[in-house]
Write a protein that holds these residues in place. Structure first.
Motif, mmCIF file in Angstrom:
data_model
loop_
_atom_site.group_PDB
_atom_site.id
_atom_site.type_symbol
_atom_site.label_atom_id
_atom_site.label_comp_id
_atom_site.label_asym_id
_atom_site.label_seq_id
_atom_site.Cartn_x
_atom_site.Cartn_y
_atom_site.Cartn_z
ATOM 1 N N VAL A 1 -30.403 -4.045 17.540
ATOM 2 C CA VAL A 1 -29.417 -4.186 18.588
ATOM 3 C C VAL A 1 -30.054 -4.800 19.828
ATOM 4 C CG1 VAL A 1 -27.842 -2.882 20.054
ATOM 5 C CG2 VAL A 1 -28.190 -2.191 17.691
ATOM 6 N N SER A 2 -29.359 -5.767 20.417
ATOM 7 C CA SER A 2 -29.899 -6.416 21.607
ATOM 8 C C SER A 2 -29.685 -5.551 22.844
ATOM 9 C CB SER A 2 -29.223 -7.773 21.810
ATOM 10 O OG SER A 2 -27.871 -7.582 22.143
ATOM 11 N N ALA B 1 -26.549 -2.334 25.049
ATOM 12 C CA ALA B 1 -26.720 -1.064 25.741
ATOM 13 C C ALA B 1 -25.738 -0.930 26.902
ATOM 14 C CB ALA B 1 -28.151 -0.938 26.247
ATOM 15 N N ALA B 2 -25.230 -2.044 27.418
ATOM 16 C CA ALA B 2 -24.304 -2.012 28.545
ATOM 17 C C ALA B 2 -22.871 -1.695 28.109
ATOM 18 C CB ALA B 2 -24.329 -3.353 29.278
ATOM 19 N N GLU C 1 -16.442 1.923 18.143
ATOM 20 C CA GLU C 1 -17.533 1.103 17.618
ATOM 21 C C GLU C 1 -18.823 1.906 17.487
ATOM 22 O OE1 GLU C 1 -17.904 -2.281 20.149
ATOM 23 O OE2 GLU C 1 -15.936 -3.059 19.610
ATOM 24 N N ASP C 2 -19.035 2.869 18.394
ATOM 25 C CA ASP C 2 -20.236 3.696 18.341
ATOM 26 C C ASP C 2 -20.279 4.551 17.076
ATOM 27 O OD1 ASP C 2 -21.284 2.823 20.777
ATOM 28 O OD2 ASP C 2 -20.147 4.307 21.902
ATOM 29 N N ARG D 1 -20.875 -8.167 16.560
ATOM 30 C CA ARG D 1 -20.991 -8.043 18.008
ATOM 31 C C ARG D 1 -22.023 -6.977 18.389
ATOM 32 N NH1 ARG D 1 -18.260 -5.663 22.186
ATOM 33 N NH2 ARG D 1 -16.742 -4.605 20.895
ATOM 34 N N ARG D 2 -22.054 -5.892 17.659
ATOM 35 C CA ARG D 2 -22.955 -4.787 17.987
ATOM 36 C C ARG D 2 -24.393 -5.014 17.536
ATOM 37 N NH1 ARG D 2 -21.948 0.111 20.450
ATOM 38 N NH2 ARG D 2 -19.880 -0.015 21.343
ATOM 39 N N THR D 3 -24.593 -5.685 16.414
ATOM 40 C CA THR D 3 -25.947 -5.841 15.877
ATOM 41 C C THR D 3 -26.540 -7.224 16.114
ATOM 42 O OG1 THR D 3 -25.188 -6.550 13.700
ATOM 43 C CG2 THR D 3 -25.519 -4.159 14.043
ATOM 44 N N GLY D 4 -25.707 -8.197 16.367
ATOM 45 C CA GLY D 4 -26.197 -9.557 16.558
ATOM 46 C C GLY D 4 -26.338 -10.340 15.269
#
Length: 172
Positions: free
Chosen positions: A53-54, A58-59, A66-67, A107-110
């Motif tokens: 995860v980028s 975290a923001a 999604e979490d 979107r979450r993992t890139g």
């Protein structure tokens, strides 16, 4: 070794001799193995770095749907990497639709789901290549690839060398 590598090697040996109690083991014997290990760890770091995860993630707000969904998808992939995995199966496991899991996961993992599955499988394959005497075809089947040629192409694309070269380079 290049000249700069030789001077670093000599400096390391001098520091070792000065600060470490003498042993019956000849330090020079282990330098090639340590260099191979360093190269392997460096390559592994590069491969894992792009699949995590980028910082921008975290923001994102905490405790969103999604979490919950993305970790469940990752859990499903980690538990089932040896089998054929489809986005539909992952979506069913996460109780959402395919388009939502595809979009959210990316979107979450890139990385997209297929890339993530391949990375998980290849990391397991690397472990097998180093620890098991099995053939490349057997390892490919063991980590979820039904075609060893496709496995080799994916492996080479992600690792930068073929499975045979990886095994040769990192086993002593």
């Amino acid at each position: 070794f290049r000249n700069s590598d030789m001077s670093l090697q000599k400096k390391a040996i001098e520091m070792f001799d000065r600060h470490i109690l003498p042993t019956s083991i000849q330090f020079e014997r282990f330098i090639p193995e340590m260099l191979l290990l360093a190269e392997y760890l460096g390559q592994t770091y590069v491969n894992f770095q792009s699949s995590h995860v980028s910082r921008s993630i975290a923001a994102l707000p905490r405790e969103s749907l999604e979490d919950i969904i993305v970790p469940h998808a990752i859990e499903y992939i980690n538990q089932n990497y040896q089998s054929k995995i489809s986005v539909k199966q992952i979506a069913n496991f996460c109780h959402c639709c395919e388009s939502y899991i595809n979009h959210t996961f990316g979107r979450r993992t890139g990385v997209n789901i297929s890339t993530y599955i391949n990375k998980v499988r290849i990391e397991h394959a690397k472990h097998h290549l180093l620890t098991a005497p099995d053939s490349i075809t057997a390892i490919a089947l063991n980590v979820g690839y039904s075609d060893s040629n496709y496995f080799s192409r994916v492996f080479t694309g992600l690792v930068g060398i073929t499975p045979s070269e990886f095994r040769r380079r990192y086993t002593t």
